[in-house]
Design a protein around this motif. Structure first.
Motif, PDB file in Angstrom:
ATOM      1  N   LEU A  67       0.841  -1.201   0.000  1.00  0.00           N
ATOM      2  CA  LEU A  67       0.000   0.000   0.000  1.00  0.00           C
ATOM      3  C   LEU A  67       0.876   1.249   0.000  1.00  0.00           C
ATOM      4  O   LEU A  67       0.582   2.229  -0.676  1.00  0.00           O
ATOM      5  CB  LEU A  67      -0.932  -0.004   1.219  1.00  0.00           C
ATOM      6  N   TYR A  68       1.959   1.205   0.777  1.00  0.00           N
ATOM      7  CA  TYR A  68       3.007   2.215   0.715  1.00  0.00           C
ATOM      8  C   TYR A  68       4.227   1.526   0.092  1.00  0.00           C
ATOM      9  O   TYR A  68       5.032   0.933   0.800  1.00  0.00           O
ATOM     10  CB  TYR A  68       3.368   2.733   2.103  1.00  0.00           C
ATOM     11  N   PRO A  69       4.375   1.561  -1.239  1.00  0.00           N
ATOM     12  CA  PRO A  69       5.424   0.780  -1.903  1.00  0.00           C
ATOM     13  C   PRO A  69       6.824   1.184  -1.447  1.00  0.00           C
ATOM     14  O   PRO A  69       7.113   2.359  -1.207  1.00  0.00           O
ATOM     15  CB  PRO A  69       5.210   1.100  -3.387  1.00  0.00           C
ATOM     16  N   GLN A  70       7.694   0.186  -1.341  1.00  0.00           N
ATOM     17  CA  GLN A  70       9.083   0.389  -0.951  1.00  0.00           C
ATOM     18  C   GLN A  70      10.002  -0.118  -2.053  1.00  0.00           C
ATOM     19  O   GLN A  70       9.631  -0.977  -2.851  1.00  0.00           O
ATOM     20  CB  GLN A  70       9.388  -0.376   0.345  1.00  0.00           C
ATOM     21  N   GLN A  71      11.217   0.418  -2.078  1.00  0.00           N
ATOM     22  CA  GLN A  71      12.228  -0.127  -2.973  1.00  0.00           C
ATOM     23  C   GLN A  71      12.754  -1.407  -2.347  1.00  0.00           C
ATOM     24  O   GLN A  71      13.244  -1.398  -1.226  1.00  0.00           O
ATOM     25  CB  GLN A  71      13.361   0.875  -3.182  1.00  0.00           C
TER      26      GLN A  71
ATOM     27  N   GLY B 125      -8.463   0.106   4.665  1.00  0.00           N
ATOM     28  CA  GLY B 125      -8.287   0.353   3.235  1.00  0.00           C
ATOM     29  C   GLY B 125      -8.364   1.846   2.939  1.00  0.00           C
ATOM     30  O   GLY B 125      -8.898   2.623   3.732  1.00  0.00           O
ATOM     31  N   PRO B 126      -7.819   2.266   1.804  1.00  0.00           N
ATOM     32  CA  PRO B 126      -7.803   3.701   1.478  1.00  0.00           C
ATOM     33  C   PRO B 126      -9.191   4.247   1.180  1.00  0.00           C
ATOM     34  O   PRO B 126     -10.071   3.529   0.714  1.00  0.00           O
ATOM     35  CB  PRO B 126      -6.910   3.767   0.235  1.00  0.00           C
ATOM     36  N   VAL B 127      -9.373   5.512   1.469  1.00  0.00           N
ATOM     37  CA  VAL B 127     -10.637   6.196   1.199  1.00  0.00           C
ATOM     38  C   VAL B 127     -10.813   6.376  -0.307  1.00  0.00           C
ATOM     39  O   VAL B 127      -9.870   6.727  -1.020  1.00  0.00           O
ATOM     40  CB  VAL B 127     -10.660   7.566   1.906  1.00  0.00           C
ATOM     41  N   ALA B 128     -12.026   6.142  -0.795  1.00  0.00           N
ATOM     42  CA  ALA B 128     -12.313   6.306  -2.225  1.00  0.00           C
ATOM     43  C   ALA B 128     -12.309   7.788  -2.593  1.00  0.00           C
ATOM     44  O   ALA B 128     -12.556   8.658  -1.743  1.00  0.00           O
ATOM     45  CB  ALA B 128     -13.670   5.693  -2.550  1.00  0.00           C
TER      46      ALA B 128
END
Length: 331
Positions: free
Chosen positions: A55-59, A249-252
């Motif tokens: 959800l918060y992508p990392q390298q 989950g993220p807000v629409a």
């Protein structure tokens, strides 16, 4: 250059808790503006889940973990607020706290008062600094004053229990929500004046009853998708919706026009790391947190402990909302 061996938790790809793997790493000397710290305890936070899941992508690969406490082993050039042997605690980017020893930027590392244990320090930095910036820096129009109503979701979680106690100390009337009667009872014991089980009743309706139809000045929401719509209905005119997480989950996406229809309300999305971007801001916020904990007005509840090797189960329990208060990894 001295290379130190350390156990650490890495992920090679985003996904479920099974991606958390115990590895052996070598840790070198700190560079300019950095310190090396040997951890005594590590904090577990929902942001760790977001980073693991993608959800918060990392390298990738990446070593997870955003907070810990321990002893400073080495200090890089230009670091003046810490010295070798200092007890210290931090909440900091980049991630990497799930380990025995690490090097990290010194600006977000603070000396830990002797009266605060390593376990408490590890449990309270990210969550306590989050509560600090919410209640002291993320404010509705006109600010917050004693007697004002605020709504705080996930009031039995790590941030919620700290915020409930701190809000009471500030004279605020905190309405907490949680997903079970047991969690509501925990919130009430820790400073919430009212607690609503949002799994069993319409919390927006209940908030309006509690406030005599007026609504609250601010909603602090780390739940996200599941609480968003009703939260907007809880606000008084010109109230503030302060989003700081996405546990459900993220807000629409939404049309800005609904903010006018619901009372010319404000919306903000906050993150701790904007607030602790400078050494000075980090220290000021930490000093405020240390003071309220040492005063006894806020107690840090460590309800779960897992070994570093058992971090997969820790993530499963956190995601299943089986935890309350703070959770730490022991070394």
């Amino acid at each position: 250059m001295t290379a130190i061996a350390s156990r650490a938790i890495h992920i090679a790809q985003h996904g479920g808790p099974e991606q958390l793997q115990l590895v052996r790493v070598t840790v070198g000397e700190p560079g300019a503006g950095e310190v090396r710290i040997r951890h005594h305890a590590v904090g577990l936070n929902f942001i760790d889940v977001y980073q693991r899941s993608g959800l918060y992508p990392q390298q990738l690969p990446v070593q997870l973990g955003m907070e810990a406490a321990g002893v400073v082993e080495a200090v890089g050039e230009g670091v003046t607020h810490l010295k070798v042997g200092d007890r210290a605690a931090y909440a900091s980017n980049p991630p990497g706290a799930y380990c025995e020893v690490r090097v990290l930027p010194a600006k977000c590392v603070c000396k830990l008062p002797d009266a605060i244990s390593f376990e408490t320090g590890a449990a309270m930095m990210l969550k306590g600094l989050t509560a600090q910036y919410l209640l002291k820096r993320t404010l509705p129009q006109g600010g917050l004053n004693p007697g004002d109503f605020v709504l705080f979701h996930a009031a039995a979680g790590g941030v919620g229990l700290i915020a409930s106690q701190w809000a009471k100390a500030l004279g605020l009337r905190l309405i907490g929500t949680a997903g079970s009667d047991a969690k509501c009872a925990l919130a009430l014991v820790n400073g919430a004046e009212f607690a609503i089980n949002y799994a069993a009743e319409n919390f927006a309706k209940r908030v309006k009853e509690i406030t005599g139809g007026k609504g609250v000045k601010v909603v602090y929401d780390s739940v996200g998708k599941d609480t968003w719509e009703q939260s907007l209905d809880c606000l008084a005119p010109f109230g503030l919706m302060a989003s700081f997480g996405n546990a459900s989950g993220p807000v629409a996406p939404f049309a800005p026009g609904i903010l006018g229809a619901k009372g010319s309300i404000y919306v903000t999305r906050q993150t701790l790391f904007t607030h602790i971007a400078t050494r000075e801001a980090t220290q000021a916020m930490a000093d405020d947190l240390f003071a309220v904990v040492q005063s006894g007005a806020v107690k840090i509840h460590i309800a779960q402990r897992y070994t570093l090797e058992n971090v997969q189960q820790a993530h499963r329990d956190l995601e299943a909302r089986q935890t309350t208060g703070c959770t730490i990894l022991t070394l």
